[in-house]
Design a protein around this motif. Structure first.
Motif, mmCIF file in Angstrom:
data_model
loop_
_atom_site.group_PDB
_atom_site.id
_atom_site.type_symbol
_atom_site.label_atom_id
_atom_site.label_comp_id
_atom_site.label_asym_id
_atom_site.label_seq_id
_atom_site.Cartn_x
_atom_site.Cartn_y
_atom_site.Cartn_z
ATOM 1 N N ALA A 86 -16.713 -14.543 -0.325
ATOM 2 C CA ALA A 86 -15.742 -15.103 0.606
ATOM 3 C C ALA A 86 -14.841 -14.021 1.196
ATOM 4 O O ALA A 86 -14.480 -14.075 2.378
ATOM 5 N N LEU A 87 -14.456 -13.047 0.393
ATOM 6 C CA LEU A 87 -13.647 -11.943 0.928
ATOM 7 C C LEU A 87 -14.409 -11.192 2.013
ATOM 8 O O LEU A 87 -13.852 -10.867 3.076
ATOM 9 N N GLY A 88 -15.681 -10.931 1.774
ATOM 10 C CA GLY A 88 -16.501 -10.275 2.789
ATOM 11 C C GLY A 88 -16.641 -11.113 4.040
ATOM 12 O O GLY A 88 -16.598 -10.583 5.168
ATOM 13 N N ALA A 126 3.631 -1.969 9.613
ATOM 14 C CA ALA A 126 2.193 -1.749 9.454
ATOM 15 C C ALA A 126 1.534 -2.959 8.800
ATOM 16 O O ALA A 126 0.411 -3.328 9.156
ATOM 17 N N ALA A 127 2.226 -3.592 7.866
ATOM 18 C CA ALA A 127 1.668 -4.763 7.200
ATOM 19 C C ALA A 127 1.459 -5.904 8.184
ATOM 20 O O ALA A 127 0.416 -6.566 8.181
ATOM 21 N N VAL A 128 2.463 -6.141 9.040
ATOM 22 C CA VAL A 128 2.326 -7.208 10.038
ATOM 23 C C VAL A 128 1.158 -6.905 10.972
ATOM 24 O O VAL A 128 0.353 -7.801 11.311
ATOM 25 N N GLN A 129 1.023 -5.662 11.396
ATOM 26 C CA GLN A 129 -0.088 -5.284 12.277
ATOM 27 C C GLN A 129 -1.435 -5.424 11.582
ATOM 28 O O GLN A 129 -2.422 -5.846 12.200
ATOM 29 N N GLN A 130 -1.481 -5.115 10.290
ATOM 30 C CA GLN A 130 -2.736 -5.263 9.539
ATOM 31 C C GLN A 130 -3.140 -6.730 9.459
ATOM 32 O O GLN A 130 -4.313 -7.075 9.611
ATOM 33 N N VAL A 131 -2.165 -7.600 9.190
ATOM 34 C CA VAL A 131 -2.466 -9.035 9.121
ATOM 35 C C VAL A 131 -2.982 -9.530 10.465
ATOM 36 O O VAL A 131 -3.909 -10.351 10.536
ATOM 37 N N ALA A 132 -2.384 -9.044 11.544
ATOM 38 C CA ALA A 132 -2.826 -9.460 12.877
ATOM 39 C C ALA A 132 -4.248 -9.013 13.164
ATOM 40 O O ALA A 132 -4.985 -9.688 13.891
ATOM 41 N N GLU A 133 -4.650 -7.898 12.571
ATOM 42 C CA GLU A 133 -5.963 -7.322 12.886
ATOM 43 C C GLU A 133 -7.066 -7.755 11.936
ATOM 44 O O GLU A 133 -8.203 -8.005 12.363
ATOM 45 N N HIS A 134 -6.784 -7.871 10.647
ATOM 46 C CA HIS A 134 -7.835 -8.061 9.643
ATOM 47 C C HIS A 134 -7.833 -9.473 9.055
ATOM 48 O O HIS A 134 -6.816 -10.157 9.022
ATOM 49 N N GLY A 135 -8.976 -9.861 8.531
ATOM 50 C CA GLY A 135 -9.131 -11.195 7.941
ATOM 51 C C GLY A 135 -8.444 -11.343 6.597
ATOM 52 O O GLY A 135 -8.002 -12.436 6.238
ATOM 53 N N VAL A 136 -8.361 -10.266 5.823
ATOM 54 C CA VAL A 136 -7.687 -10.313 4.521
ATOM 55 C C VAL A 136 -6.832 -9.054 4.383
ATOM 56 O O VAL A 136 -7.310 -7.949 4.657
ATOM 57 N N VAL A 137 -5.598 -9.230 3.952
ATOM 58 C CA VAL A 137 -4.681 -8.107 3.724
ATOM 59 C C VAL A 137 -3.912 -8.384 2.437
ATOM 60 O O VAL A 137 -3.551 -9.532 2.151
ATOM 61 N N VAL A 138 -3.659 -7.334 1.657
ATOM 62 C CA VAL A 138 -2.813 -7.439 0.464
ATOM 63 C C VAL A 138 -1.501 -6.725 0.743
ATOM 64 O O VAL A 138 -1.490 -5.560 1.153
ATOM 65 N N LEU A 139 -0.389 -7.414 0.525
ATOM 66 C CA LEU A 139 0.949 -6.841 0.636
ATOM 67 C C LEU A 139 1.546 -6.827 -0.763
ATOM 68 O O LEU A 139 1.681 -7.874 -1.399
ATOM 69 N N HIS A 140 1.868 -5.626 -1.261
ATOM 70 C CA HIS A 140 2.368 -5.574 -2.638
ATOM 71 C C HIS A 140 3.541 -4.614 -2.751
ATOM 72 O O HIS A 140 3.734 -3.713 -1.937
ATOM 73 N N SER A 156 -10.753 -2.031 -5.596
ATOM 74 C CA SER A 156 -12.029 -1.919 -4.884
ATOM 75 C C SER A 156 -11.917 -1.031 -3.653
ATOM 76 O O SER A 156 -12.891 -0.391 -3.243
ATOM 77 N N GLY A 157 -10.735 -0.991 -3.037
ATOM 78 C CA GLY A 157 -10.556 -0.211 -1.815
ATOM 79 C C GLY A 157 -11.208 -0.830 -0.596
ATOM 80 O O GLY A 157 -11.218 -0.218 0.485
ATOM 81 N N VAL A 158 -11.725 -2.036 -0.715
ATOM 82 C CA VAL A 158 -12.456 -2.685 0.375
ATOM 83 C C VAL A 158 -11.518 -3.482 1.285
ATOM 84 O O VAL A 158 -11.769 -3.619 2.483
ATOM 85 N N VAL A 159 -10.432 -4.005 0.717
ATOM 86 C CA VAL A 159 -9.519 -4.870 1.457
ATOM 87 C C VAL A 159 -8.301 -4.057 1.904
ATOM 88 O O VAL A 159 -7.700 -3.338 1.100
ATOM 89 N N PRO A 160 -7.901 -4.136 3.183
ATOM 90 C CA PRO A 160 -6.699 -3.427 3.634
ATOM 91 C C PRO A 160 -5.487 -3.820 2.802
ATOM 92 O O PRO A 160 -5.271 -5.006 2.521
ATOM 93 N N ALA A 161 -4.698 -2.824 2.389
ATOM 94 C CA ALA A 161 -3.544 -3.088 1.533
ATOM 95 C C ALA A 161 -2.372 -2.214 1.955
ATOM 96 O O ALA A 161 -2.545 -1.058 2.343
ATOM 97 N N ILE A 162 -1.189 -2.793 1.870
ATOM 98 C CA ILE A 162 0.048 -2.078 2.184
ATOM 99 C C ILE A 162 0.994 -2.223 0.996
ATOM 100 O O ILE A 162 1.269 -3.346 0.545
ATOM 101 N N GLU A 163 1.497 -1.097 0.490
ATOM 102 C CA GLU A 163 2.486 -1.141 -0.583
ATOM 103 C C GLU A 163 3.865 -0.854 -0.014
ATOM 104 O O GLU A 163 4.057 0.130 0.710
ATOM 105 N N LEU A 164 4.830 -1.713 -0.327
ATOM 106 C CA LEU A 164 6.220 -1.505 0.073
ATOM 107 C C LEU A 164 6.963 -0.856 -1.083
ATOM 108 O O LEU A 164 6.913 -1.346 -2.218
ATOM 109 N N THR A 165 7.658 0.244 -0.811
ATOM 110 C CA THR A 165 8.337 0.987 -1.870
ATOM 111 C C THR A 165 9.824 1.166 -1.628
ATOM 112 O O THR A 165 10.576 1.418 -2.564
#
Length: 641
Positions: A221-223, A251-265, A398-407
């Motif tokens: 499903a992720l794929g 960048a996180a908002v832009q990633q969500v707009a572009e990709h089907g799955v994004v992780v924000l952590h 996995s490195g397969v899903v776009p991810a953004i870390e907030l620090t």
């Protein structure tokens, strides 16, 4: 035989296996000459003191519908096993459970997952039920014990184990031919085997089929979502909602707009909620349907407040049906929404994603139609899910899903000291606390008994008096159940101080704080939800879990406990204005960075740390990370498995 039936009948009634029958009414049955199943009828029940004709009809109907439970309860009672196991056995094996158990007594283990039932108990059960003395090499026994070993591993979060580990465990359970037993379980379809990967050659991996299917479905499903989503907006188009955000948030908002799955952590105070609010604003501006959800009711309510858009629990979003377990029991629940009836949403946001186990995550992903944008928001530094799997961590690894870390810490005026302390613990450091604002207070004690005294003082006096936070908004969080500073003892003392009473219904009174220990979604509440008793009637309670009154029927009361003090695992996903985190000596061996971090990040405005664990606290934060879990999801996503 009549005497045996009467004894089994009494145990059946006392165990709450007869819906709508309260303890008070059960105690009056014998006076009406109802001493066994053959005595139960509408007319006989109408003779019970205090039972109306209408209630007698309902009780008779409930007993007839749950006759399969009684049949199993009688078998269990004859072997001196807990009759309460009958409900789970019937849920697992169906209305013919008693017949199935007579043919294969070891199947009792299938319906008793998480109950504490040991294989030796089931061996005794088999000896009682089978005409011929069972052999240790019996294929039915080997199959059941293989499932038991793998089920026990799921309680530690594993979805698979290496074959040699399973073989050793079976040998320890006196299974003569472990490999034959494993093959029998595989042939039965309840266990799957997989080629090992990484450094685990040449041993194959073994796992329960239900979790293998969940991880397979998750990866697929992720794929699917990654490959089918169309952009919501261009990077330039997303800038309309990103004013005031830092670069990582934008960048996180832009990633969500572009990709089907994004992780924000990221940790507390880093602006995850502000980022989610921007995603919601963007979706609404693009006229997209949006759904917000979280694993718990408190987390969903907080998400709704911070994002400015309606939110609900994941189970309610998916349309949970039946007693779905979320890993704490061998649940049999189903969801209305799935592949054939997907969610009516173009953008789905799930908060507290660290709590997602493999099965719940698979159900969520399968309910997202092609083209859906999914944002998973979480904190991998927290404790992992109670149920098996390591979904958030595996997806990130996995490195397969776009991810953004907030620090970057944004929460200064509100939650500043808590956020800074959490940020330090997150990287394995435990700085001294010197906070004149008293947002964080450390109370050092030398014993569990002294810690318990200080906890009660803080909840009932110090915090309300000094900080103006009412006792009703203070939550005690402890790693342990037992001991003077465990949930059991603390709840007894806190009830005496905050809401004394005789325990009108199953030990509960109006005004008591309670927490659910299992899911009862048909009744309106889920595992981990904390509420307050607002009414107590014959055999049932009315509890406000934050979303309005819910009637808890007699059969579900066993899954409620007092909730002034709860475990760290139970607190996960929820926040309170004030938290008292108690660390007793009994918890020294279990202190870890994720546990301490999770406990302290439950506090919004004030955190009191009652510290009796000595050097074990700093050692745990510094040296003890998350316990490793064996799963397949990361390898599946990378294409290695």
């Amino acid at each position: 035989m009549a005497g045996e039936d009467t004894t089994a009948f009494e145990a059946f009634c006392a165990a709450g296996l007869w819906p709508s029958l309260g303890r008070t009414t059960a105690a009056k049955l014998a006076a009406a000459r109802i001493n066994g199943p053959d005595d139960v009828s509408r007319d006989a029940l109408a003779q019970v003191e205090g039972v109306t004709a209408k209630r007698a009809e309902r009780l008779a109907k409930m007993f007839a519908e749950h006759q399969p439970r009684y049949e199993v309860a009688a078998l269990l009672h004859a072997t001196a096993l807990p009759v309460r196991l009958a409900a789970a056995a019937v849920d697992e094996l169906g209305s013919g459970a008693a017949t199935a158990l007579r043919a294969d007594p070891w199947r009792l283990l299938d319906g008793a997952r998480g109950s504490g039932l040991h294989p030796r108990d089931v061996d005794r059960f088999a000896l009682q039920l089978l005409d011929d003395r069972p052999e240790k090499s019996d294929g039915r026994r080997g199959r059941a014990f293989t499932v038991f070993v793998l089920t026990r591993a799921t309680r530690d979060g594993h979805t698979v184990l290496p074959e040699d580990v399973v073989v050793a465990a079976l040998a320890g359970l006196d299974v003569p031919e472990p490999v034959t037993a494993i093959d029998a379980a595989i042939e039965d379809g309840i266990v799957n085997d997989f080629p090992s990967y990484g450094d685990e050659q040449p041993s194959r991996l073994l796992g329960l089929t239900r979790y293998a299917m969940a991880e397979d479905a998750l990866a697929e499903a992720l794929g699917r979502l990654l490959s089918t989503a169309e952009p919501l907006a261009t990077p330039e188009g997303a800038t309309a909602v990103t004013g005031g955000l830092d670069p990582a948030q934008r960048a996180a908002v832009q990633q969500v707009a572009e990709h089907g799955v994004v992780v924000l952590h990221g940790g507390p105070g880093t602006g995850k909620s502000r980022t989610v609010a921007a995603v919601v604003e963007l979706a609404l501006a693009r006229r997209k349907r949006i759904a917000l959800a979280a694993p718990t009711g408190r987390a969903a309510k907080r998400l709704e407040e911070l994002a400015g858009h309606g939110a609900t629990t994941l189970h309610r979003l998916l349309g949970a049906q039946g007693n779905w377990s979320n890993g704490s029991r061998g649940g049999t629940g189903e969801f209305l929404h799935g592949e054939s009836w997907p969610l009516d949403a173009d953008v789905v946001v799930v908060d507290e994603a660290s709590m997602l186990d493999a099965e719940l995550a698979a159900a969520l992903l399968e309910a997202c139609a092609d083209g859906t944008h999914l944002l998973l928001v979480g904190d991998p530094a927290q404790l992992p899910s109670i149920g098996p799997g390591r979904v958030l961590g595996d997806v990130l690894d996995s490195g397969v899903v776009p991810a953004i870390e907030l620090t970057e810490l944004h929460r200064q005026a509100e939650g500043g000291t808590i956020a800074r302390l959490a940020a330090s613990v997150r990287i394995g450091e435990l700085p001294p606390v010197d906070d004149p604002t008293r947002e964080v207070v450390v109370v050092r004690t030398v014993s569990g008994a002294e810690a318990a005294q200080r906890v009660v003082q803080l909840v009932t006096d110090s915090i309300p008096r000094a900080l103006g936070i009412a006792s009703s908004e203070v939550q005690v969080v402890t790693p342990v159940h037992r001991g003077s500073a465990g949930t059991q003892s603390l709840n007894v003392v806190l009830k005496e101080r905050l809401n004394p009473g005789s325990g009108t219904v199953s030990g509960f009174d109006v005004g008591d704080r309670v927490v659910a220990t299992a899911n009862h979604l048909d009744d309106g509440f889920a595992n981990g939800e904390v509420g307050v008793v607002t009414a107590a009637a014959e055999g049932s309670l009315t509890v406000d879990f934050g979303g309005g009154p819910v009637v808890v029927p007699p059969r579900a009361l066993v899954d409620l406990v007092h909730g002034w003090a709860i475990t760290v695992h139970r607190a996960q996903g929820s926040e309170w204005p004030a938290v008292v985190s108690v660390l007793p000596p009994e918890a020294s061996g279990m202190l870890s960075r994720p546990l301490v971090y999770t406990a302290w990040t439950r506090a919004q405005r004030h955190l009191s740390i009652v510290h009796a664990a000595g050097a074990a606290l700093s050692r745990g934060v510094r040296e003890v990370g998350a316990r490793p879990r064996r799963t397949r999801l990361a390898a599946l996503l990378r294409g290695d498995a």
